[in-house]
Design a protein around this motif. Structure first.
Motif, PDB file in Angstrom:
ATOM      1  N   PRO A 125       0.831  -1.214   0.238  1.00 48.99           N
ATOM      2  CA  PRO A 125       0.082   0.547  -0.148  1.00 48.99           C
ATOM      3  C   PRO A 125       1.312   0.978   0.442  1.00 48.99           C
ATOM      4  O   PRO A 125       2.044   1.440   0.529  1.00 48.99           O
ATOM      5  CB  PRO A 125      -0.698  -0.165   1.598  1.00 48.99           C
ATOM      6  CG  PRO A 125      -0.648  -2.132   1.826  1.00 48.99           C
ATOM      7  CD  PRO A 125       0.411  -2.169   0.847  1.00 48.99           C
ATOM      8  N   VAL A 126       0.366   2.575  -0.827  1.00 54.35           N
ATOM      9  CA  VAL A 126       1.257   3.450  -0.364  1.00 54.35           C
ATOM     10  C   VAL A 126       0.491   5.056   0.520  1.00 54.35           C
ATOM     11  O   VAL A 126      -0.785   5.177   0.467  1.00 54.35           O
ATOM     12  CB  VAL A 126       1.115   4.204  -2.227  1.00 54.35           C
ATOM     13  CG1 VAL A 126       1.882   5.763  -2.344  1.00 54.35           C
ATOM     14  CG2 VAL A 126       1.292   3.010  -3.398  1.00 54.35           C
ATOM     15  N   VAL A 127       1.753   5.447   1.006  1.00 49.69           N
ATOM     16  CA  VAL A 127       1.749   6.457   1.827  1.00 49.69           C
ATOM     17  C   VAL A 127       1.509   7.638   1.519  1.00 49.69           C
ATOM     18  O   VAL A 127       3.236   6.955   1.051  1.00 49.69           O
ATOM     19  CB  VAL A 127       1.261   5.568   3.761  1.00 49.69           C
ATOM     20  CG1 VAL A 127       1.655   7.056   4.293  1.00 49.69           C
ATOM     21  CG2 VAL A 127       1.287   4.617   3.667  1.00 49.69           C
ATOM     22  N   LEU A 128       0.733   8.076   1.432  1.00 52.08           N
ATOM     23  CA  LEU A 128       1.411   9.699   0.591  1.00 52.08           C
ATOM     24  C   LEU A 128       1.134  11.112   1.752  1.00 52.08           C
ATOM     25  O   LEU A 128       0.780  11.299   2.136  1.00 52.08           O
ATOM     26  CB  LEU A 128       0.412  10.690  -0.520  1.00 52.08           C
ATOM     27  CG  LEU A 128       1.582  11.535  -1.786  1.00 52.08           C
ATOM     28  CD1 LEU A 128       2.615  10.438  -2.037  1.00 52.08           C
ATOM     29  CD2 LEU A 128       0.178  11.535  -2.733  1.00 52.08           C
ATOM     30  N   THR A 129       2.805  11.230   2.103  1.00 47.89           N
ATOM     31  CA  THR A 129       2.711  12.642   3.165  1.00 47.89           C
ATOM     32  C   THR A 129       2.677  13.913   2.755  1.00 47.89           C
ATOM     33  O   THR A 129       3.093  13.932   2.063  1.00 47.89           O
ATOM     34  CB  THR A 129       3.937  12.354   4.074  1.00 47.89           C
ATOM     35  OG1 THR A 129       5.314  12.930   3.231  1.00 47.89           O
ATOM     36  CG2 THR A 129       3.375  11.090   4.792  1.00 47.89           C
ATOM     37  N   THR A 130       2.571  14.857   2.955  1.00 47.86           N
ATOM     38  CA  THR A 130       1.992  16.523   2.486  1.00 47.86           C
ATOM     39  C   THR A 130       4.221  17.142   2.361  1.00 47.86           C
ATOM     40  O   THR A 130       4.041  17.637   1.339  1.00 47.86           O
ATOM     41  CB  THR A 130       2.010  17.167   3.283  1.00 47.86           C
ATOM     42  OG1 THR A 130       1.883  17.371   5.121  1.00 47.86           O
ATOM     43  CG2 THR A 130       0.339  16.691   2.889  1.00 47.86           C
ATOM     44  N   PHE A 131       4.911  16.239   3.144  1.00 43.07           N
ATOM     45  CA  PHE A 131       6.549  17.087   3.397  1.00 43.07           C
ATOM     46  C   PHE A 131       7.448  15.887   3.967  1.00 43.07           C
ATOM     47  O   PHE A 131       6.864  15.427   4.675  1.00 43.07           O
ATOM     48  CB  PHE A 131       6.259  18.261   4.271  1.00 43.07           C
ATOM     49  CG  PHE A 131       6.306  18.677   4.996  1.00 43.07           C
ATOM     50  CD1 PHE A 131       6.993  18.956   6.455  1.00 43.07           C
ATOM     51  CD2 PHE A 131       5.200  18.553   6.070  1.00 43.07           C
ATOM     52  CE1 PHE A 131       6.537  18.560   7.975  1.00 43.07           C
ATOM     53  CE2 PHE A 131       4.661  18.203   7.436  1.00 43.07           C
ATOM     54  CZ  PHE A 131       5.201  18.891   7.914  1.00 43.07           C
ATOM     55  N   THR A 132       8.461  16.473   4.053  1.00 38.81           N
ATOM     56  CA  THR A 132       9.538  15.381   3.632  1.00 38.81           C
ATOM     57  C   THR A 132       9.901  14.613   5.234  1.00 38.81           C
ATOM     58  O   THR A 132       9.621  13.645   6.146  1.00 38.81           O
ATOM     59  CB  THR A 132      11.582  16.016   3.586  1.00 38.81           C
ATOM     60  OG1 THR A 132      11.681  16.826   3.922  1.00 38.81           O
ATOM     61  CG2 THR A 132      11.054  15.647   1.694  1.00 38.81           C
ATOM     62  N   VAL A 133       9.629  15.879   6.211  1.00 42.86           N
ATOM     63  CA  VAL A 133       9.295  15.032   7.791  1.00 42.86           C
ATOM     64  C   VAL A 133       8.551  14.370   7.801  1.00 42.86           C
ATOM     65  O   VAL A 133       9.099  13.053   8.597  1.00 42.86           O
ATOM     66  CB  VAL A 133       9.573  17.134   8.704  1.00 42.86           C
ATOM     67  CG1 VAL A 133       9.436  15.899   9.960  1.00 42.86           C
ATOM     68  CG2 VAL A 133      10.986  17.590   8.678  1.00 42.86           C
TER      69      VAL A 133
END
Length: 322
Positions: free
Chosen positions: A51-59
């Motif tokens: 499954p793919v989890v996408l975050t808004t920024f690198t931290v």
């Protein structure tokens, strides 16, 4: 098929107003056609297995990878060095989000573009700052609004981890025990780095315990470490560093004989250089907040970020910097 509204953009060193782009309609059509016709199926990584989890920024991406281990594919929408506050999503971002199984955002009004970004997407998302003790911004046009930089306290990031464990377990119940164990191990590291930070900054003499930065992004760190926070502007915004703001910072630095001042990696340090020139203070160095560095840079991970910032601040305020 979902409809998206966005503006093409480039990564900038300071946020700017979102402007309409003449080719937006064509870009949207291209984006949607590629999303519908190419690439892996939603919920699959390159091999179709995670499954793919996408975050808004690198931290957030780094923290999430520590919790996910090898069970999820974690990616960041923004790249290293991006200014997160005024980021403008691209067609590629939309394609990536449409294929994700879960999107994580910080919340607290950090990602002002996020609501528009996810409009029309049938992808669940979780706000990882939920449950933190929020500090309010004390001045400027943002007075009274939540300070969004809650991750600058490793104590708060332990709450982020709990929220990620919950979200990942819902996404992939078969690996819930793995996420729980990974989260517990990473929380122990967070507690260690918090204690290291407090001990290091405790060496700064009382008379020098003022942290002067470009953006007011260090409220949570300053609270944890017992520092007084002073800044030129409260939040990276459309316009920054007015003459009044610079003058106010100059007056504070002079009155309190602040030995060193700092600025963040994602904005121009020119306003703070004016403060240095007018006060005789030194420029203590670059601090990281909204973005990690590249893997070969000074802060490839969140733990590195806290250690780096603690070191730079301590050396600057004690005069130990070379």
């Amino acid at each position: 098929m979902p409809k998206f509204s966005f503006r093409c953009a480039k990564v900038v060193r300071r946020s700017r107003p979102v402007r309409a782009v003449g080719a937006a309609v064509a870009a949207i059509v291209l984006c949607l056609s590629l999303t519908a016709c190419g690439g892996a199926a939603p919920g699959q990584g390159p091999g179709g297995e995670k499954p793919v989890v996408l975050t808004t920024f690198t931290v957030l991406a780094d923290v999430a990878r520590n919790v996910a281990g090898d069970k999820l594919q974690v990616e960041s929408i923004t790249k290293a060095g991006a200014e997160i506050h005024g980021y403008e999503p691209t067609p590629g971002d939309i394609r990536k989000a449409a294929k994700a199984d879960l999107i994580l955002d910080n919340g607290l009004n950090l990602e002002v573009w996020f609501a528009q970004f996810v409009e029309g997407l049938d992808v669940p998302h979780a706000v990882v700052s939920e449950g933190v003790e929020v500090m309010s911004i004390g001045e400027d046009a943002y007075k009274g609004k939540p300070n969004p930089h809650a991750w600058m306290s490793p104590v708060n990031v332990q709450i982020y981890v709990d929220n990620m464990v919950k979200a990942f377990s819902k996404l992939d119940p078969d690996n819930a025990a793995v996420f729980e164990a990974n989260g517990a191990a990473y929380k122990a590291q967070l507690q260690t780095v918090k204690e290291e930070m407090v001990q290091k900054l405790a060496t700064v003499p009382e008379a020098q315990r003022a942290l002067v930065t470009c953006e007011g992004a260090f409220s949570y760190l300053a609270r944890d470490a017992g520092l007084r926070e002073v800044y030129i502007w409260a939040v990276n915004a459309e316009q920054q560093a007015t003459p009044q703001q610079i003058t106010k910072a100059i007056e504070f630095v002079k009155a309190n004989k602040v030995p060193a001042v700092f600025c963040e990696s994602t904005v121009s340090d020119a306003p703070m250089r004016q403060v240095v020139g007018a006060t005789g203070s030194t420029f203590g160095g670059v601090l990281y907040v909204d973005s990690l560095s590249e893997s070969d840079g000074p802060v490839p991970t969140y733990l590195d970020l806290i250690r780096h910032d603690s070191k730079i601040i301590t050396e600057g305020l004690t005069g130990a910097a070379s």
